[in-house]
Design a protein around this motif. Structure first.
Motif, PDB file in Angstrom:
ATOM      1  N   GLY A   1       0.784  -1.228   0.000  1.00 45.04           N
ATOM      2  CA  GLY A   1       0.000   0.000   0.000  1.00 45.04           C
ATOM      3  C   GLY A   1       0.813   1.273   0.000  1.00 45.04           C
ATOM      4  O   GLY A   1       2.039   1.264  -0.110  1.00 45.04           O
ATOM      5  N   LEU A   2       0.094   2.373   0.143  1.00 47.99           N
ATOM      6  CA  LEU A   2       0.682   3.706   0.169  1.00 47.99           C
ATOM      7  C   LEU A   2       0.277   4.393   1.452  1.00 47.99           C
ATOM      8  O   LEU A   2      -0.744   4.057   2.059  1.00 47.99           O
ATOM      9  CB  LEU A   2       0.198   4.524  -1.035  1.00 47.99           C
TER      10      LEU A   2
ATOM     11  N   ILE B   1       5.599   9.757  11.129  1.00 47.92           N
ATOM     12  CA  ILE B   1       4.259   9.212  11.362  1.00 47.92           C
ATOM     13  C   ILE B   1       3.524   9.163  10.029  1.00 47.92           C
ATOM     14  O   ILE B   1       3.454  10.165   9.314  1.00 47.92           O
ATOM     15  CB  ILE B   1       3.471  10.069  12.381  1.00 47.92           C
ATOM     16  N   LEU B   2       3.013   7.982   9.710  1.00 48.97           N
ATOM     17  CA  LEU B   2       2.314   7.757   8.444  1.00 48.97           C
ATOM     18  C   LEU B   2       0.884   7.292   8.700  1.00 48.97           C
ATOM     19  O   LEU B   2       0.606   6.662   9.724  1.00 48.97           O
ATOM     20  CB  LEU B   2       3.039   6.681   7.626  1.00 48.97           C
ATOM     21  N   GLU B   3       0.007   7.591   7.747  1.00 49.66           N
ATOM     22  CA  GLU B   3      -1.375   7.111   7.794  1.00 49.66           C
ATOM     23  C   GLU B   3      -1.648   6.355   6.508  1.00 49.66           C
ATOM     24  O   GLU B   3      -1.375   6.863   5.426  1.00 49.66           O
ATOM     25  CB  GLU B   3      -2.342   8.292   7.927  1.00 49.66           C
ATOM     26  N   SER B   4      -2.172   5.151   6.613  1.00 48.37           N
ATOM     27  CA  SER B   4      -2.400   4.341   5.418  1.00 48.37           C
ATOM     28  C   SER B   4      -3.485   4.959   4.545  1.00 48.37           C
ATOM     29  O   SER B   4      -4.458   5.521   5.051  1.00 48.37           O
ATOM     30  CB  SER B   4      -2.766   2.905   5.789  1.00 48.37           C
TER      31      SER B   4
ATOM     32  N   LYS C   1      -9.069   1.765   6.312  1.00 48.92           N
ATOM     33  CA  LYS C   1      -8.791   1.669   7.749  1.00 48.92           C
ATOM     34  C   LYS C   1      -8.145   2.938   8.303  1.00 48.92           C
ATOM     35  O   LYS C   1      -8.288   3.244   9.475  1.00 48.92           O
ATOM     36  CB  LYS C   1      -7.877   0.479   8.019  1.00 48.92           C
ATOM     37  N   LYS C   2      -7.387   3.656   7.472  1.00 47.33           N
ATOM     38  CA  LYS C   2      -6.694   4.886   7.884  1.00 47.33           C
ATOM     39  C   LYS C   2      -5.822   4.653   9.119  1.00 47.33           C
ATOM     40  O   LYS C   2      -5.723   5.497  10.000  1.00 47.33           O
ATOM     41  CB  LYS C   2      -7.676   6.033   8.155  1.00 47.33           C
TER      42      LYS C   2
ATOM     43  N   TRP D   1      -0.760   0.805  -6.907  1.00 45.46           N
ATOM     44  CA  TRP D   1      -0.628   2.182  -6.430  1.00 45.46           C
ATOM     45  C   TRP D   1      -1.570   3.105  -7.201  1.00 45.46           C
ATOM     46  O   TRP D   1      -2.185   3.989  -6.625  1.00 45.46           O
ATOM     47  CB  TRP D   1       0.801   2.669  -6.567  1.00 45.46           C
ATOM     48  N   TYR D   2      -1.674   2.883  -8.497  1.00 41.08           N
ATOM     49  CA  TYR D   2      -2.561   3.702  -9.329  1.00 41.08           C
ATOM     50  C   TYR D   2      -3.995   3.622  -8.810  1.00 41.08           C
ATOM     51  O   TYR D   2      -4.676   4.631  -8.657  1.00 41.08           O
ATOM     52  CB  TYR D   2      -2.477   3.265 -10.794  1.00 41.08           C
ATOM     53  N   HIS D   3      -4.464   2.406  -8.523  1.00 39.67           N
ATOM     54  CA  HIS D   3      -5.833   2.228  -8.049  1.00 39.67           C
ATOM     55  C   HIS D   3      -6.033   2.864  -6.666  1.00 39.67           C
ATOM     56  O   HIS D   3      -7.090   3.448  -6.408  1.00 39.67           O
ATOM     57  CB  HIS D   3      -6.228   0.752  -8.046  1.00 39.67           C
ATOM     58  N   ILE D   4      -5.045   2.760  -5.801  1.00 34.42           N
ATOM     59  CA  ILE D   4      -5.133   3.395  -4.477  1.00 34.42           C
ATOM     60  C   ILE D   4      -5.233   4.908  -4.638  1.00 34.42           C
ATOM     61  O   ILE D   4      -6.086   5.553  -4.039  1.00 34.42           O
ATOM     62  CB  ILE D   4      -3.918   3.028  -3.597  1.00 34.42           C
ATOM     63  N   LEU D   5      -4.358   5.479  -5.458  1.00 39.71           N
ATOM     64  CA  LEU D   5      -4.368   6.925  -5.673  1.00 39.71           C
ATOM     65  C   LEU D   5      -5.677   7.389  -6.292  1.00 39.71           C
ATOM     66  O   LEU D   5      -6.230   8.419  -5.918  1.00 39.71           O
ATOM     67  CB  LEU D   5      -3.196   7.347  -6.553  1.00 39.71           C
ATOM     68  N   ARG D   6      -6.172   6.626  -7.255  1.00 38.11           N
ATOM     69  CA  ARG D   6      -7.417   7.011  -7.936  1.00 38.11           C
ATOM     70  C   ARG D   6      -8.586   7.026  -6.964  1.00 38.11           C
ATOM     71  O   ARG D   6      -9.462   7.886  -7.033  1.00 38.11           O
ATOM     72  CB  ARG D   6      -7.704   6.042  -9.075  1.00 38.11           C
ATOM     73  N   LYS D   7      -8.586   6.108  -6.007  1.00 37.54           N
ATOM     74  CA  LYS D   7      -9.673   6.027  -5.041  1.00 37.54           C
ATOM     75  C   LYS D   7      -9.517   7.056  -3.914  1.00 37.54           C
ATOM     76  O   LYS D   7     -10.480   7.717  -3.548  1.00 37.54           O
ATOM     77  CB  LYS D   7      -9.720   4.616  -4.436  1.00 37.54           C
ATOM     78  N   GLU D   8      -8.317   7.187  -3.367  1.00 40.32           N
ATOM     79  CA  GLU D   8      -8.118   7.981  -2.158  1.00 40.32           C
ATOM     80  C   GLU D   8      -7.737   9.444  -2.398  1.00 40.32           C
ATOM     81  O   GLU D   8      -8.039  10.295  -1.578  1.00 40.32           O
ATOM     82  CB  GLU D   8      -7.054   7.317  -1.264  1.00 40.32           C
ATOM     83  N   CYS D   9      -7.018   9.729  -3.464  1.00 41.92           N
ATOM     84  CA  CYS D   9      -6.621  11.126  -3.741  1.00 41.92           C
ATOM     85  C   CYS D   9      -6.464  11.323  -5.255  1.00 41.92           C
ATOM     86  O   CYS D   9      -5.352  11.485  -5.755  1.00 41.92           O
ATOM     87  CB  CYS D   9      -5.368  11.512  -2.981  1.00 41.92           C
TER      88      CYS D   9
END
Length: 148
Positions: A14-15, A27-30, A34-35, A117-125
């Motif tokens: 994940g990212l 400090i990172l947030e997924s 789940k964040k 990563w592309y799909h995560i970015l497209r969904k979250e930001c």
């Protein structure tokens, strides 16, 4: 959010959004539903997406991850069609997106991670996948300095 605010952690899927530095690391947030938050120490390798590039056979030797992800968004708009793909399909996809990529140094697992990563970015930001004219990035940098 921008590419410099998003990181990947070696050995973790994940990212992650960079929240702030701490005494023992960062400090990172997924970037998932789940964040979850975690502190990553100096022993773990954290890479900013803005610093990652993909090997090419061009004179420069690499293309930024940001350019490649924006190109994927522009062409596929979320539907890459690579769920359950095999090694050859990943390589063909990469050849389509970045014809000059170095097939000897960019493995199918790298392309699979890129798609993830592309799909995560497209969904979250999704705003980070929007193509900005060159002048707009300079304005964004200036406005960030003004906030400091």
């Amino acid at each position: 959010m921008e590419f410099k605010d998003i990181a990947t952690v070696s050995g973790k899927p994940g990212l992650y959004k960079i929240l702030k530095p701490s005494r023992s690391g960062v400090i990172l947030e997924s970037l998932d539903d789940k964040k979850g938050k975690m502190v990553v120490g100096a022993a773990q390798r954290v890479s900013l997406l803005s610093e990652i590039s993909i090997y090419t056979l061009t004179e420069e030797g690499a293309t930024s991850l940001k350019e490649v992800l924006i190109k994927i968004e522009k062409e596929f708009e979320g539907d890459t069609g690579l769920e359950g793909a095999d090694k050859d399909e990943y390589q063909a996809f990469m050849k389509h997106i970045l014809p000059e990529f170095d097939a000897d140094r960019v493995y199918a697992s790298d392309v699979k991670k890129l798609i993830s990563w592309y799909h995560i970015l497209r969904k979250e930001c999704p705003e980070v996948l929007e193509e900005k004219p060159e002048g707009d990035e300079a304005k964004d940098d200036e406005s960030e300095k003004d906030k400091s």
